[in-house]
Design an enzyme around this catalytic site. Structure first.
Site, mmCIF file in Angstrom:
data_model
loop_
_atom_site.group_PDB
_atom_site.id
_atom_site.type_symbol
_atom_site.label_atom_id
_atom_site.label_comp_id
_atom_site.label_asym_id
_atom_site.label_seq_id
_atom_site.Cartn_x
_atom_site.Cartn_y
_atom_site.Cartn_z
ATOM 1 N N LYS A 58 -22.919 -15.040 -1.084
ATOM 2 C CA LYS A 58 -24.343 -14.757 -0.879
ATOM 3 C C LYS A 58 -24.980 -13.862 -1.925
ATOM 4 O O LYS A 58 -24.403 -12.871 -2.352
ATOM 5 C CB LYS A 58 -24.503 -14.062 0.476
ATOM 6 N N ARG A 106 0.816 -1.217 0.000
ATOM 7 C CA ARG A 106 0.000 0.000 0.000
ATOM 8 C C ARG A 106 0.851 1.269 0.000
ATOM 9 O O ARG A 106 0.458 2.270 -0.601
ATOM 10 C CB ARG A 106 -0.946 -0.006 1.196
ATOM 11 N N GLY A 142 -15.067 -2.887 -0.214
ATOM 12 C CA GLY A 142 -16.365 -2.258 0.017
ATOM 13 C C GLY A 142 -16.629 -1.097 -0.935
ATOM 14 O O GLY A 142 -17.737 -0.956 -1.464
HETATM 15 P P1 ADP Z 1 -15.745 -10.888 -2.836
HETATM 16 O O1 ADP Z 1 -15.022 -10.609 -1.540
HETATM 17 O O2 ADP Z 1 -14.820 -11.097 -3.982
HETATM 18 O O3 ADP Z 1 -16.799 -9.870 -3.114
HETATM 19 P P2 ADP Z 1 -17.522 -12.746 -1.494
HETATM 20 O O4 ADP Z 1 -17.071 -12.232 -0.173
HETATM 21 O O5 ADP Z 1 -18.898 -12.447 -1.913
HETATM 22 O O6 ADP Z 1 -16.490 -12.307 -2.654
HETATM 23 O O7 ADP Z 1 -17.412 -14.335 -1.510
HETATM 24 C C1 ADP Z 1 -16.232 -15.036 -1.256
HETATM 25 C C2 ADP Z 1 -16.508 -16.283 -0.464
HETATM 26 O O8 ADP Z 1 -17.477 -17.102 -1.088
HETATM 27 C C3 ADP Z 1 -15.265 -17.133 -0.341
HETATM 28 O O9 ADP Z 1 -14.879 -17.198 1.012
HETATM 29 C C4 ADP Z 1 -15.679 -18.496 -0.885
HETATM 30 O O10 ADP Z 1 -15.175 -19.574 -0.119
HETATM 31 C C5 ADP Z 1 -17.185 -18.442 -0.785
HETATM 32 N N1 ADP Z 1 -17.852 -19.358 -1.731
HETATM 33 C C6 ADP Z 1 -17.719 -19.390 -3.071
HETATM 34 N N2 ADP Z 1 -18.438 -20.401 -3.595
HETATM 35 C C7 ADP Z 1 -19.029 -21.040 -2.577
HETATM 36 C C8 ADP Z 1 -19.896 -22.182 -2.478
HETATM 37 N N3 ADP Z 1 -20.275 -22.858 -3.551
HETATM 38 N N4 ADP Z 1 -20.314 -22.546 -1.254
HETATM 39 C C9 ADP Z 1 -19.918 -21.865 -0.155
HETATM 40 N N5 ADP Z 1 -19.122 -20.779 -0.167
HETATM 41 C C10 ADP Z 1 -18.670 -20.360 -1.368
#
Ligand code: ADP
Ligand code: MG
Length: 401
Positions: free
Chosen positions: A197, A36, A373
């Site tokens: 989610k 950073r 975020g």
């Molecule tokens: P980002 O931070 O890139 O926006 P998210 O926080 O929404 O992504 O999601 C990342 C998480 O989703 C990871 O920890 C990953 O393990 C989980 N994940 C991805 N696919 C699945 C799945 N099929 N079942 C459960 N968890 C999942």
């Protein structure tokens, strides 16, 4: 249009710059990763080369409004000095007489670093008198801290009530690419969405649906969509209360003539455990006691077909539980496909960025967003308080043009 540091002369001016020096420290308070700090160097050097007088401010950790030495920015002084090849002055409080004296003593090209902004609770409250106290140290405000641009804090937004605000190079790159994908993408535009989610990403999906040509959905959230289509999903992640919403999204996509591509096969296991037995099944054959933890190879090919047509690609959210083998394969395959495309490729989201870095593909895409975020809120179509400042009217301000 937004103002950047290319739009102003810095010679002889005291320039307050908000950076993100929120670096990880070990127990001995040594920096374990200086990415950073390095990232801010091009902007800092540009201003120094013009003869600007820099007053650098940042937060570090969550000291919650008290001067806690564990969260001091002091450990960054030496590293910053090495990177800029300069002696860096340090003010042990970010506002007040001592800081003011040091700021006024700066000569052209000098650098002063202020102690952690969050030692004052007023920073995160965007307290107007605290913002004015900070602003009084300088004549021009530059912000290069995209990661906090979604927060209206004194140092990210409040200062711009008094001083004209300009985007640094890091900020400029984020705004340029994220605006491009959300506002004026070269078509076809394809978004790849994944992650845990639906509820975390629904606002992004709803906003992007109007901009994309096709939307590829993987990760945990795909199962809520699959269930909405009547498939059996076993014990896969599912948000029952979002099934209706998922149906609505798919109906809206159809009405708009946008393609939504869902997984056709998945990698399943009885749980998220290292070394657990896994298998690949077609989507309606997930056993009742197993969960889908990654997209399968047929899904990778289906996604690839769409990606090969794209001129613009946005990727947000891993395709599976990439943190654990063998459920990293789908995410790995997506990262690889992205690096081979001639399209503008933008990756955002905390875990997505971690995944693409882990896979060594970060250098081979067009832009990797540094703000988790902030990036999500940008993709949701929200106006970010730390970005809106660059297009404000500055005619009547101290250093205004
Ligand atoms: P980002 O931070 O890139 O926006 P998210 O926080 O929404 O992504 O999601 C990342 C998480 O989703 C990871 O920890 C990953 O393990 C989980 N994940 C991805 N696919 C699945 C799945 N099929 N079942 C459960 N968890 C999942
Ligand atoms: Mg995340």
């Amino acid at each position: 249009m937004f103002r950047t540091i290319r739009d102003i002369q810095f010679k002889g001016k005291r320039v307050l710059i908000r950076v993100d020096f929120n670096v990880p420290l070990d127990k001995a308070l040594d920096i374990t990763d200086d990415t950073r700090i390095q990232a801010a160097v091009p902007t800092l050097k540009y201003i120094i080369a013009q003869g600007g007088r820099l007053i650098v401010m940042s937060h570090l950790g969550r000291p919650k409004g008290t001067a806690d030495p564990k969260f001091s920015l002091k450990p960054t002084v030496k590293r910053l000095g090495e990177l800029l090849q300069k002696t860096i002055a340090f003010a042990s409080d970010c506002i007040g007489e001592a800081a003011m004296k040091m700021a006024r003593a700066l000569k052209d090209g000098d650098v002063l670093l202020l102690e952690n902004l969050r030692f004052h609770a007023e920073e995160e409250k965007n307290d107007p008198s605290f913002a004015r106290a900070l602003a009084s140290l300088g004549e021009i405000f530059v912000s290069d801290a995209f990661g906090t641009a979604h927060r209206a804090h004194a140092s990210t937004a409040g200062i711009a009530d008094t001083l004209p605000a300009y985007a640094g190079f890091l900020m400029e790159k984020e705004i340029t690419y994220l605006s491009k994908v959300t506002q004026s993408p070269d078509r076809p535009m394809v978004a790849v969405m994944g992650g845990a989610k639906v509820s975390d990403k629904i606002l992004v999906i709803e906003n992007l649906l109007n901009k994309v040509d096709s939307l590829l959905i993987g990760g945990g959230m795909a199962f809520t969509f699959l269930k909405a289509n009547g498939f059996k999903i076993g014990k896969s992640l599912c948000e029952e209360d979002k099934i209706t919403l998922a149906k609505k999204v798919m109906e809206k996509a159809k009405a708009l003539g946008k393609l939504i591509v869902l997984p056709v096969d998945v990698v399943t296991a009885t749980g998220i455990k290292e070394g657990v037995a896994s298998k690949t099944v077609v989507i309606n054959a997930i056993p009742d006691n197993e969960m889908g933890l990654d997209i399968g190879p047929k899904t990778v090919s289906a996604f690839k077909t769409e990606l090969l047509k794209a001129k613009t690609v946005l990727w947000n959210g891993p395709m599976g539980v990439f943190e654990m083998k063998p459920f990293d394969a789908g995410t790995r395959a997506m990262a690889e496909i992205l690096t081979t495309l001639k399209a503008t490729t933008v990756v955002g989201g905390g875990d997505s960025v971690a995944a693409i870095e882990q896979m060594g593909a970060a250098e081979k895409v067009t832009h990797v967003s540094t703000g988790g975020g902030a990036c999500l809120e940008f993709l949701e179509g929200k106006a970010l308080p730390g970005i809106e400042i660059f297009s404000r009217d500055i005619k009547n301000m101290v250093g205004g043009a």
